[in-house]
Design a protein around this motif. Structure first.
Motif, PDB file in Angstrom:
ATOM      1  N   CYS A 170     -65.965 -23.739  23.514  1.00 38.03           N
ATOM      2  CA  CYS A 170     -65.769 -24.671  22.338  1.00 38.03           C
ATOM      3  C   CYS A 170     -65.271 -23.497  21.233  1.00 38.03           C
ATOM      4  CB  CYS A 170     -67.340 -25.058  21.794  1.00 38.03           C
ATOM      5  SG  CYS A 170     -67.940 -26.181  22.677  1.00 38.03           S
ATOM      6  N   TYR A 171     -65.608 -22.365  21.168  1.00 40.23           N
ATOM      7  CA  TYR A 171     -65.356 -21.389  20.353  1.00 40.23           C
ATOM      8  C   TYR A 171     -63.672 -21.044  20.767  1.00 40.23           C
ATOM      9  CZ  TYR A 171     -64.679 -16.642  17.966  1.00 40.23           C
ATOM     10  OH  TYR A 171     -63.971 -15.844  17.421  1.00 40.23           O
ATOM     11  N   ILE A 172     -63.330 -20.987  21.882  1.00 39.55           N
ATOM     12  CA  ILE A 172     -61.989 -20.903  22.057  1.00 39.55           C
ATOM     13  C   ILE A 172     -61.054 -21.881  21.624  1.00 39.55           C
ATOM     14  CG2 ILE A 172     -60.183 -20.507  23.957  1.00 39.55           C
ATOM     15  CD1 ILE A 172     -62.437 -18.954  25.386  1.00 39.55           C
ATOM     16  N   SER A 173     -61.534 -23.265  21.708  1.00 43.52           N
ATOM     17  CA  SER A 173     -60.855 -24.332  21.396  1.00 43.52           C
ATOM     18  C   SER A 173     -60.890 -24.209  19.783  1.00 43.52           C
ATOM     19  CB  SER A 173     -61.558 -25.708  21.718  1.00 43.52           C
ATOM     20  OG  SER A 173     -61.865 -25.773  23.270  1.00 43.52           O
ATOM     21  N   LEU A 174     -61.977 -23.991  18.955  1.00 43.02           N
ATOM     22  CA  LEU A 174     -61.795 -24.017  17.824  1.00 43.02           C
ATOM     23  C   LEU A 174     -60.830 -22.861  17.076  1.00 43.02           C
ATOM     24  CD1 LEU A 174     -62.862 -24.698  14.883  1.00 43.02           C
ATOM     25  CD2 LEU A 174     -64.877 -23.084  15.185  1.00 43.02           C
ATOM     26  N   THR A 175     -60.762 -21.775  17.638  1.00 44.67           N
ATOM     27  CA  THR A 175     -59.969 -20.579  17.480  1.00 44.67           C
ATOM     28  C   THR A 175     -58.666 -21.037  17.657  1.00 44.67           C
ATOM     29  OG1 THR A 175     -61.507 -18.781  17.860  1.00 44.67           O
ATOM     30  CG2 THR A 175     -59.237 -18.243  17.693  1.00 44.67           C
ATOM     31  N   THR A 176     -58.053 -21.691  18.809  1.00 50.32           N
ATOM     32  CA  THR A 176     -56.886 -21.906  19.248  1.00 50.32           C
ATOM     33  C   THR A 176     -56.352 -23.242  18.156  1.00 50.32           C
ATOM     34  OG1 THR A 176     -57.423 -21.726  21.637  1.00 50.32           O
ATOM     35  CG2 THR A 176     -55.486 -22.884  21.008  1.00 50.32           C
ATOM     36  N   TYR A 177     -57.220 -24.264  17.803  1.00 46.69           N
ATOM     37  CA  TYR A 177     -56.944 -25.213  16.975  1.00 46.69           C
ATOM     38  C   TYR A 177     -56.628 -24.603  15.541  1.00 46.69           C
ATOM     39  CZ  TYR A 177     -57.554 -29.106  13.605  1.00 46.69           C
ATOM     40  OH  TYR A 177     -57.270 -30.003  12.543  1.00 46.69           O
ATOM     41  N   LEU A 180     -60.899 -42.763  23.047  1.00 43.19           N
ATOM     42  CA  LEU A 180     -60.908 -43.843  22.083  1.00 43.19           C
ATOM     43  C   LEU A 180     -61.245 -43.339  20.938  1.00 43.19           C
ATOM     44  CD1 LEU A 180     -63.024 -46.477  24.386  1.00 43.19           C
ATOM     45  CD2 LEU A 180     -60.616 -46.561  23.592  1.00 43.19           C
ATOM     46  N   MET A 181     -62.023 -42.198  20.657  1.00 40.46           N
ATOM     47  CA  MET A 181     -62.316 -41.730  19.408  1.00 40.46           C
ATOM     48  C   MET A 181     -61.113 -41.085  18.703  1.00 40.46           C
ATOM     49  SD  MET A 181     -65.976 -39.689  20.041  1.00 40.46           S
ATOM     50  CE  MET A 181     -65.769 -38.641  18.426  1.00 40.46           C
ATOM     51  N   GLY A 182     -59.972 -40.762  19.483  1.00 40.54           N
ATOM     52  CA  GLY A 182     -58.748 -40.146  19.002  1.00 40.54           C
ATOM     53  C   GLY A 182     -58.934 -39.064  18.040  1.00 40.54           C
ATOM     54  N   GLY A 183     -58.129 -38.751  17.153  1.00 42.14           N
ATOM     55  CA  GLY A 183     -58.061 -37.546  16.168  1.00 42.14           C
ATOM     56  C   GLY A 183     -57.131 -36.470  16.533  1.00 42.14           C
ATOM     57  N   GLU A 184     -57.135 -35.605  15.717  1.00 45.65           N
ATOM     58  CA  GLU A 184     -55.986 -34.483  15.750  1.00 45.65           C
ATOM     59  C   GLU A 184     -56.467 -33.312  16.851  1.00 45.65           C
ATOM     60  OE1 GLU A 184     -55.852 -32.462  12.133  1.00 45.65           O
ATOM     61  OE2 GLU A 184     -54.892 -34.092  11.055  1.00 45.65           O
ATOM     62  N   THR A 185     -57.690 -33.474  17.125  1.00 44.76           N
ATOM     63  CA  THR A 185     -58.257 -32.535  18.349  1.00 44.76           C
ATOM     64  C   THR A 185     -58.830 -33.232  19.607  1.00 44.76           C
ATOM     65  OG1 THR A 185     -60.642 -32.788  17.449  1.00 44.76           O
ATOM     66  CG2 THR A 185     -59.372 -30.911  16.566  1.00 44.76           C
ATOM     67  N   VAL A 186     -58.085 -34.407  19.819  1.00 40.39           N
ATOM     68  CA  VAL A 186     -58.416 -35.154  20.910  1.00 40.39           C
ATOM     69  C   VAL A 186     -57.915 -34.397  22.387  1.00 40.39           C
ATOM     70  CG1 VAL A 186     -56.298 -36.312  20.991  1.00 40.39           C
ATOM     71  CG2 VAL A 186     -58.259 -37.374  22.263  1.00 40.39           C
ATOM     72  N   VAL A 187     -56.835 -33.604  22.033  1.00 42.79           N
ATOM     73  CA  VAL A 187     -56.369 -32.849  23.363  1.00 42.79           C
ATOM     74  C   VAL A 187     -57.318 -31.526  23.744  1.00 42.79           C
ATOM     75  CG1 VAL A 187     -54.441 -31.575  24.313  1.00 42.79           C
ATOM     76  CG2 VAL A 187     -53.933 -33.514  23.208  1.00 42.79           C
ATOM     77  N   PHE A 188     -57.759 -31.045  22.635  1.00 45.29           N
ATOM     78  CA  PHE A 188     -58.674 -29.877  22.799  1.00 45.29           C
ATOM     79  C   PHE A 188     -59.981 -30.334  23.283  1.00 45.29           C
ATOM     80  CE2 PHE A 188     -55.657 -28.530  19.477  1.00 45.29           C
ATOM     81  CZ  PHE A 188     -55.432 -27.197  19.835  1.00 45.29           C
ATOM     82  N   GLY A 189     -60.378 -31.675  22.798  1.00 47.69           N
ATOM     83  CA  GLY A 189     -61.907 -32.100  23.392  1.00 47.69           C
ATOM     84  C   GLY A 189     -61.723 -32.447  24.876  1.00 47.69           C
ATOM     85  N   LEU A 190     -60.428 -33.111  25.323  1.00 43.16           N
ATOM     86  CA  LEU A 190     -60.298 -33.566  26.575  1.00 43.16           C
ATOM     87  C   LEU A 190     -60.450 -32.240  27.713  1.00 43.16           C
ATOM     88  CD1 LEU A 190     -57.888 -36.165  26.462  1.00 43.16           C
ATOM     89  CD2 LEU A 190     -60.264 -36.524  26.732  1.00 43.16           C
ATOM     90  N   VAL A 191     -59.599 -31.219  27.213  1.00 42.86           N
ATOM     91  CA  VAL A 191     -59.533 -29.952  28.008  1.00 42.86           C
ATOM     92  C   VAL A 191     -60.826 -29.218  27.894  1.00 42.86           C
ATOM     93  CG1 VAL A 191     -58.488 -27.712  28.067  1.00 42.86           C
ATOM     94  CG2 VAL A 191     -56.916 -29.642  27.429  1.00 42.86           C
ATOM     95  N   ASN A 192     -61.508 -29.212  26.768  1.00 44.57           N
ATOM     96  CA  ASN A 192     -62.503 -28.800  26.735  1.00 44.57           C
ATOM     97  C   ASN A 192     -63.964 -29.258  27.633  1.00 44.57           C
ATOM     98  OD1 ASN A 192     -63.827 -26.394  25.264  1.00 44.57           O
ATOM     99  ND2 ASN A 192     -65.177 -27.736  23.821  1.00 44.57           N
ATOM    100  N   THR A 193     -63.837 -30.628  27.719  1.00 44.44           N
ATOM    101  CA  THR A 193     -64.608 -31.399  28.639  1.00 44.44           C
ATOM    102  C   THR A 193     -64.552 -31.042  30.070  1.00 44.44           C
ATOM    103  OG1 THR A 193     -64.722 -32.907  26.954  1.00 44.44           O
ATOM    104  CG2 THR A 193     -65.575 -33.649  29.155  1.00 44.44           C
ATOM    105  N   ILE A 194     -62.982 -30.935  30.485  1.00 43.42           N
ATOM    106  CA  ILE A 194     -62.763 -30.937  32.018  1.00 43.42           C
ATOM    107  C   ILE A 194     -63.082 -29.296  32.358  1.00 43.42           C
ATOM    108  CG2 ILE A 194     -60.715 -30.612  33.548  1.00 43.42           C
ATOM    109  CD1 ILE A 194     -59.423 -32.768  31.997  1.00 43.42           C
ATOM    110  N   LEU A 195     -63.097 -28.286  31.416  1.00 39.19           N
ATOM    111  CA  LEU A 195     -63.220 -26.987  31.827  1.00 39.19           C
ATOM    112  C   LEU A 195     -64.456 -26.878  31.746  1.00 39.19           C
ATOM    113  CD1 LEU A 195     -60.448 -24.852  29.871  1.00 39.19           C
ATOM    114  CD2 LEU A 195     -60.638 -25.469  32.264  1.00 39.19           C
ATOM    115  N   THR A 196     -65.404 -27.513  31.033  1.00 37.04           N
ATOM    116  CA  THR A 196     -67.068 -27.310  30.948  1.00 37.04           C
ATOM    117  C   THR A 196     -67.423 -27.828  32.187  1.00 37.04           C
ATOM    118  OG1 THR A 196     -67.008 -27.617  28.748  1.00 37.04           O
ATOM    119  CG2 THR A 196     -68.976 -27.885  29.906  1.00 37.04           C
ATOM    120  N   ALA A 197     -66.951 -28.913  32.906  1.00 35.82           N
ATOM    121  CA  ALA A 197     -67.437 -29.687  34.031  1.00 35.82           C
ATOM    122  C   ALA A 197     -66.844 -28.914  35.161  1.00 35.82           C
ATOM    123  CB  ALA A 197     -66.857 -30.940  34.043  1.00 35.82           C
TER     124      ALA A 197
END
Length: 423
Positions: free
Chosen positions: A141-148, A91-108
């Motif tokens: 989070c660091y890997i997501s930031l670097t990839t982005y 719902l928040m959306g944004g350019e990094t939404v995919v990174f956020g979803l992947v980050n959340t799933i991998l964290t869990a």
């Protein structure tokens, strides 16, 4: 600004633990993974609302709640938090939404895999493990930031503040360690409450059993004495009836002695002996019974002569009761194993069987007077055994899976450093 937002997130992440502690104190029925998952989900959403936006990402402590929910509440609580975070991020959306979803799933993913064995660890080990998993989420989070930044073409352009990232890592690590410590405190408090309640029940039952047993044993002894005199003079057909009556009186006397032993085990003869000696005697004593029921009784004893100073007969009685229970719970063709292991301070005895096993509800009632899973029995044997081991400053724990079998682990303190013996 970053520090203020993250410290506010720390307070928000602690709110579910404190709120649940109050609810659990007033009403034990409120203790459910669903309720804890709902509280953690609300807190995670609130953390996202008060997040700090920079470098294309939202920095908050939502992953602290996600990790702890999976570890302590299992798939129910953790799944609720995960679903809430994924829905809110979409719902928040944004350019990094995919990174956020992947980050959340991998964290869990990692806490989801570990939750089955997590609660079997010690308290300090659980706190340490949650802290390690916090580092895992920070690495993601660091890997997501670097990839982005790589996809943005800014990988070599350093325009973010390194101290800010270190501050995020420090505050998140402190938050998850603090929250895990509070949860462990609640778990320990609940355990102590149950132990106190159990001890009070046992003491009450013990006093009641002792008073009744004393009153019954005195007239029983008189009756038994007169019957023995009558048997000596009886020569006719009533002789066999008197023998039967005396036999049943002996059995009744044995049950009464069990009640008295449950109330307060009497260590009449304190002596020094090795644990292996008693285990060998008990296995030899019960081997014919196991063979008669078609059960294989095997033992594997260590090579140390672990020394105990206590009542040998009382320990023997406790072991006989526990191993006998394992044999009776095992079907024809099954196996009962007795193993022991010792170090300089204590000895551990493991009795395992391939019987029908017990449910968690049955396990919680083990040791309660008059409770038994057998068709015939008073439940006294197990209660007396646990009371004997408890009086010896030992501990007994049960682990069982229905349809698989049961493990009984007995831990006894020793008198001195064990010495090597030849078996």
């Amino acid at each position: 600004m970053l520090a203020e937002k993250l410290l506010l997130n720390v307070l928000i992440s602690l709110a579910p633990v404190l709120f649940f502690s109050i609810l659990n104190e007033n009403n034990r029925k409120m203790n459910s993974p669903f309720l804890r998952g709902m509280l953690a989900s609300i807190a995670a959403l609130t953390c996202m609302f008060f997040s700090y936006s920079n470098y294309g990402f939202n920095w908050d402590l939502r992953y602290v709640l996600l990790i702890l929910a999976f570890l302590y509440d299992g798939p129910v609580g953790g799944g609720m938090v995960l679903t809430t975070l994924l829905g809110a991020r979409v719902l928040m959306g944004g350019e990094t939404v995919v990174f956020g979803l992947v980050n959340t799933i991998l964290t869990a993913l990692v806490p989801f895999i570990l939750h089955k064995r997590f609660l079997s660890y010690t308290s300090n080990k659980r706190v340490f493990l949650t802290t390690i998993l916090c580092g895992w989420s920070l690495l993601l989070c660091y890997i997501s930031l670097t990839t982005y930044r790589y996809f943005e073409g800014n990988l070599l352009k350093i325009d973010f503040n390194i101290p800010d990232l270190l501050l995020v890592g420090l505050i998140q690590t402190i938050a998850i360690a603090l929250q895990a410590k509070l949860v462990e405190g609640i778990i320990e408090r609940n355990r102590l409450k149950k132990e106190i309640q159990r001890s009070e029940k046992l003491n009450t039952l013990g006093e009641l059993a002792a008073s009744i047993a004393h009153e019954v044993r005195n007239p029983l002894t008189v009756v038994k004495g007169f019957l023995q005199l009558m048997q000596q003079e009886e020569k006719g057909k009533n002789y066999q009836y008197l023998s039967l009556v005396l036999s049943e009186l002996g059995r009744a006397e044995s049950i009464i002695n069990d009640y008295l032993n449950f109330a307060k085990p009497k260590f009449e003869k304190i002596e020094e002996f090795t644990l292996n000696e008693v285990l060998v005697e008990v296995v030899m004593l019960l081997d014919p019974m196991a063979a008669k029921q078609g059960v294989q009784l095997e033992s594997e004893l260590d090579s140390t002569g672990f020394t105990l100073v206590t009542d040998r007969n009382q320990l023997k009685q406790a072991l006989v009761n526990l191993i006998k229970n394992a044999i009776e719970a095992t079907p024809d063709g099954g196996k009962v194993s007795v193993h022991n292991k010792s170090d300089c301070h204590q000895a551990s005895i493991l009795i395992s069987d391939t019987g029908k096993g017990m449910t968690p509800e049955q396990l919680s009632r083990i040791g309660t007077l008059f409770y038994t899973t057998k068709d015939k029995g008073t439940g006294l044997g197990t209660s007396v055994s646990l009371r004997i081991i408890e009086t010896m400053k030992g501990k007994v724990s049960y682990k069982s899976v229905p349809g698989v079998g049961t493990e009984v682990r007995m831990v006894l303190p020793g008198s001195q450093t064990p010495v090597l013996v030849n078996l």
